[in-house]
Design a protein around this motif. Structure first.
Motif, PDB file in Angstrom:
ATOM      1  N   LEU A 123       1.943  -2.480  18.409  1.00 26.63           N
ATOM      2  CA  LEU A 123       1.241  -1.283  17.991  1.00 26.63           C
ATOM      3  C   LEU A 123       0.584  -1.516  16.647  1.00 26.63           C
ATOM      4  CD1 LEU A 123       3.930   1.385  18.941  1.00 26.63           C
ATOM      5  CD2 LEU A 123       1.855   0.801  20.204  1.00 26.63           C
ATOM      6  N   LYS A 124      -0.648  -1.042  16.487  1.00 29.45           N
ATOM      7  CA  LYS A 124      -1.352  -1.212  15.225  1.00 29.45           C
ATOM      8  C   LYS A 124      -0.887  -0.181  14.211  1.00 29.45           C
ATOM      9  CE  LYS A 124      -5.583  -3.083  17.288  1.00 29.45           C
ATOM     10  NZ  LYS A 124      -7.051  -2.899  17.431  1.00 29.45           N
ATOM     11  N   PRO A 125      -0.690  -0.595  12.942  1.00 30.02           N
ATOM     12  CA  PRO A 125      -0.267   0.361  11.924  1.00 30.02           C
ATOM     13  C   PRO A 125      -1.394   1.322  11.577  1.00 30.02           C
ATOM     14  CG  PRO A 125      -0.751  -1.770  10.928  1.00 30.02           C
ATOM     15  CD  PRO A 125      -0.833  -1.958  12.421  1.00 30.02           C
ATOM     16  N   ASN A 126      -1.017   2.512  11.134  1.00 32.89           N
ATOM     17  CA  ASN A 126      -1.983   3.514  10.705  1.00 32.89           C
ATOM     18  C   ASN A 126      -2.353   3.251   9.254  1.00 32.89           C
ATOM     19  OD1 ASN A 126      -3.530   5.732  10.181  1.00 32.89           O
ATOM     20  ND2 ASN A 126      -1.897   7.241  10.453  1.00 32.89           N
ATOM     21  N   THR A 127      -3.553   2.758   9.031  1.00 34.21           N
ATOM     22  CA  THR A 127      -3.972   2.380   7.681  1.00 34.21           C
ATOM     23  C   THR A 127      -4.319   3.590   6.823  1.00 34.21           C
ATOM     24  OG1 THR A 127      -6.239   2.086   8.484  1.00 34.21           O
ATOM     25  CG2 THR A 127      -4.819   0.132   8.435  1.00 34.21           C
ATOM     26  N   THR A 172       0.834  -1.207   0.000  1.00 36.83           N
ATOM     27  CA  THR A 172       0.000   0.000   0.000  1.00 36.83           C
ATOM     28  C   THR A 172       0.861   1.246   0.000  1.00 36.83           C
ATOM     29  OG1 THR A 172      -1.789  -1.134   1.177  1.00 36.83           O
ATOM     30  CG2 THR A 172      -1.789   1.273   1.237  1.00 36.83           C
ATOM     31  N   TYR A 173       1.922   1.247   0.808  1.00 39.37           N
ATOM     32  CA  TYR A 173       2.843   2.375   0.842  1.00 39.37           C
ATOM     33  C   TYR A 173       3.500   2.574  -0.528  1.00 39.37           C
ATOM     34  CZ  TYR A 173       2.603   2.510   5.966  1.00 39.37           C
ATOM     35  OH  TYR A 173       2.178   2.626   7.264  1.00 39.37           O
ATOM     36  N   GLY A 213       7.454  -0.241 -10.864  1.00 44.18           N
ATOM     37  CA  GLY A 213       8.761  -0.546 -10.288  1.00 44.18           C
ATOM     38  C   GLY A 213       8.738  -0.491  -8.778  1.00 44.18           C
ATOM     39  N   MET A 214       8.103   0.537  -8.215  1.00 40.47           N
ATOM     40  CA  MET A 214       8.041   0.649  -6.756  1.00 40.47           C
ATOM     41  C   MET A 214       7.156  -0.436  -6.161  1.00 40.47           C
ATOM     42  SD  MET A 214       9.164   2.035  -4.062  1.00 40.47           S
ATOM     43  CE  MET A 214      10.040   3.501  -4.633  1.00 40.47           C
ATOM     44  N   PHE A 215       6.104  -0.814  -6.886  1.00 40.03           N
ATOM     45  CA  PHE A 215       5.243  -1.900  -6.413  1.00 40.03           C
ATOM     46  C   PHE A 215       6.043  -3.209  -6.353  1.00 40.03           C
ATOM     47  CE2 PHE A 215       1.939  -5.158  -6.708  1.00 40.03           C
ATOM     48  CZ  PHE A 215       0.998  -4.680  -5.807  1.00 40.03           C
ATOM     49  N   CYS A 216       6.888  -3.441  -7.355  1.00 38.33           N
ATOM     50  CA  CYS A 216       7.745  -4.636  -7.336  1.00 38.33           C
ATOM     51  C   CYS A 216       8.714  -4.585  -6.162  1.00 38.33           C
ATOM     52  CB  CYS A 216       8.520  -4.738  -8.654  1.00 38.33           C
ATOM     53  SG  CYS A 216       7.507  -5.163 -10.086  1.00 38.33           S
ATOM     54  N   PHE A 217       9.270  -3.397  -5.915  1.00 43.51           N
ATOM     55  CA  PHE A 217      10.153  -3.250  -4.754  1.00 43.51           C
ATOM     56  C   PHE A 217       9.394  -3.547  -3.460  1.00 43.51           C
ATOM     57  CE2 PHE A 217      11.330  -0.468  -1.213  1.00 43.51           C
ATOM     58  CZ  PHE A 217      12.573  -1.000  -0.905  1.00 43.51           C
ATOM     59  N   GLY A 218       8.165  -3.017  -3.365  1.00 39.08           N
ATOM     60  CA  GLY A 218       7.351  -3.267  -2.185  1.00 39.08           C
ATOM     61  C   GLY A 218       7.081  -4.752  -1.987  1.00 39.08           C
ATOM     62  N   LEU A 219       6.855  -5.466  -3.083  1.00 36.77           N
ATOM     63  CA  LEU A 219       6.605  -6.905  -3.004  1.00 36.77           C
ATOM     64  C   LEU A 219       7.837  -7.635  -2.475  1.00 36.77           C
ATOM     65  CD1 LEU A 219       4.547  -9.150  -3.645  1.00 36.77           C
ATOM     66  CD2 LEU A 219       5.564  -9.299  -5.931  1.00 36.77           C
ATOM     67  N   VAL A 220       9.013  -7.277  -2.999  1.00 35.73           N
ATOM     68  CA  VAL A 220      10.253  -7.917  -2.559  1.00 35.73           C
ATOM     69  C   VAL A 220      10.570  -7.536  -1.110  1.00 35.73           C
ATOM     70  CG1 VAL A 220      12.753  -8.034  -2.933  1.00 35.73           C
ATOM     71  CG2 VAL A 220      11.195  -8.064  -4.890  1.00 35.73           C
ATOM     72  N   PHE A 221      10.441  -6.238  -0.804  1.00 40.85           N
ATOM     73  CA  PHE A 221      10.757  -5.774   0.544  1.00 40.85           C
ATOM     74  C   PHE A 221       9.777  -6.334   1.571  1.00 40.85           C
ATOM     75  CE2 PHE A 221      10.908  -2.624   4.009  1.00 40.85           C
ATOM     76  CZ  PHE A 221      12.276  -2.611   4.251  1.00 40.85           C
ATOM     77  N   GLY A 222       8.514  -6.446   1.175  1.00 43.82           N
ATOM     78  CA  GLY A 222       7.522  -7.039   2.064  1.00 43.82           C
ATOM     79  C   GLY A 222       7.830  -8.491   2.368  1.00 43.82           C
ATOM     80  N   SER A 223       8.243  -9.242   1.340  1.00 48.68           N
ATOM     81  CA  SER A 223       8.615 -10.649   1.548  1.00 48.68           C
ATOM     82  C   SER A 223       9.837 -10.757   2.448  1.00 48.68           C
ATOM     83  CB  SER A 223       8.896 -11.314   0.192  1.00 48.68           C
ATOM     84  OG  SER A 223       7.749 -11.273  -0.638  1.00 48.68           O
ATOM     85  N   TYR A 224      10.786  -9.828   2.238  1.00 54.29           N
ATOM     86  CA  TYR A 224      11.985  -9.798   3.093  1.00 54.29           C
ATOM     87  C   TYR A 224      11.605  -9.527   4.544  1.00 54.29           C
ATOM     88  CZ  TYR A 224      15.334  -6.839   5.588  1.00 54.29           C
ATOM     89  OH  TYR A 224      16.078  -6.242   6.555  1.00 54.29           O
ATOM     90  N   GLN A 225      10.690  -8.574   4.756  1.00 50.92           N
ATOM     91  CA  GLN A 225      10.275  -8.236   6.108  1.00 50.92           C
ATOM     92  C   GLN A 225       9.639  -9.435   6.807  1.00 50.92           C
ATOM     93  OE1 GLN A 225      11.874  -5.626   7.179  1.00 50.92           O
ATOM     94  NE2 GLN A 225      10.139  -4.409   7.837  1.00 50.92           N
TER      95      GLN A 225
END
Length: 208
Positions: free
Chosen positions: A114-118, A44-45, A164-176
């Motif tokens: 802590l709950k994230p701010n959606t 989402t970010y 491109g940023m969405f792909c980064f988010g997908l990779v970074f999210g999986s890493y997290q």
């Protein structure tokens, strides 16, 4: 004519995807998203960043193509400086949050989070700032293109940035997700490294 349009689309998408992976973009979004443990929040970010970046570029392109208005050079210069300040702020904030989390873990049960701010729209504004800071080279293409080609190029470029940023988010999210399962200590050390790297890059960005 069709070949020219296809070239504009292909180049716009390619350069947009590459542009999304600029070091300041990646560092800002990684630092901002590091405290999130769910992939959907990071995606989402990333999506909001892409909307902010692409939206401001399209607005600036429309103003330039139809009104002839162009942001003054001093404005884009200070926008670039502000990117550096933002990186320093995000890095410092990440380290502070990590410090507070360490203190919090001693005072509260480990399963309390802590709950994230959606409704956080900060990534949208970060994307807009990056878009303004990097707008000059893209807007300089107008004299060499027809207005329709120019606007098409900006639109496709913006979509490429978002993708491109969405792909980064997908990779970074999986890493997290993976790092959180490996161990809290490793996750904290990598968070510290990310925060310090963001501060270092931001300092270099301001001073260069």
């Amino acid at each position: 004519m069709e070949d020219n349009i296809l070239n504009v689309v292909a180049l716009g998408m390619m350069f947009g995807v590459i542009h999304a992976f600029d070091v300041d973009h990646i560092m800002a979004m990684a630092t901002f998203s590091d405290q999130q443990s769910k992939r959907k929040h990071i995606l989402t970010y990333a999506f909001k960043w892409g909307l902010g970046h692409g939206g401001i570029l399209l607005c600036l392109g429309l103003l330039l193509a139809f009104i002839g208005y162009k942001l003054p050079s001093w404005f884009t210069y200070y926008a670039e400086m502000l990117v550096g300040v933002l990186l320093i702020y995000l890095g410092a904030k990440l380290l502070l949050l990590l410090h507070k989390k360490d203190i919090f873990s001693f005072k509260q049960p480990p399963n309390k989070q802590l709950k994230p701010n959606t409704h956080d729209h900060a990534p949208l504004f970060i994307g807009m700032l990056h878009g303004v800071a990097g707008s000059a080279p893209l807007l300089a293409l107008l004299p060499n293109m027809l207005e329709t080609q120019f606007l098409l190029h900006i639109s496709i470029f913006s979509l490429g940035c978002l993708f491109g940023m969405f792909c980064f988010g997908l990779v970074f999210g999986s890493y997290q997700v993976h790092i959180k399962h490996v161990g809290a200590n490793l996750a904290n050390r990598l968070t510290q490294l990310l925060g310090l790297s963001s501060i270092g890059l931001g300092t270099f960005w301001v001073l260069m």
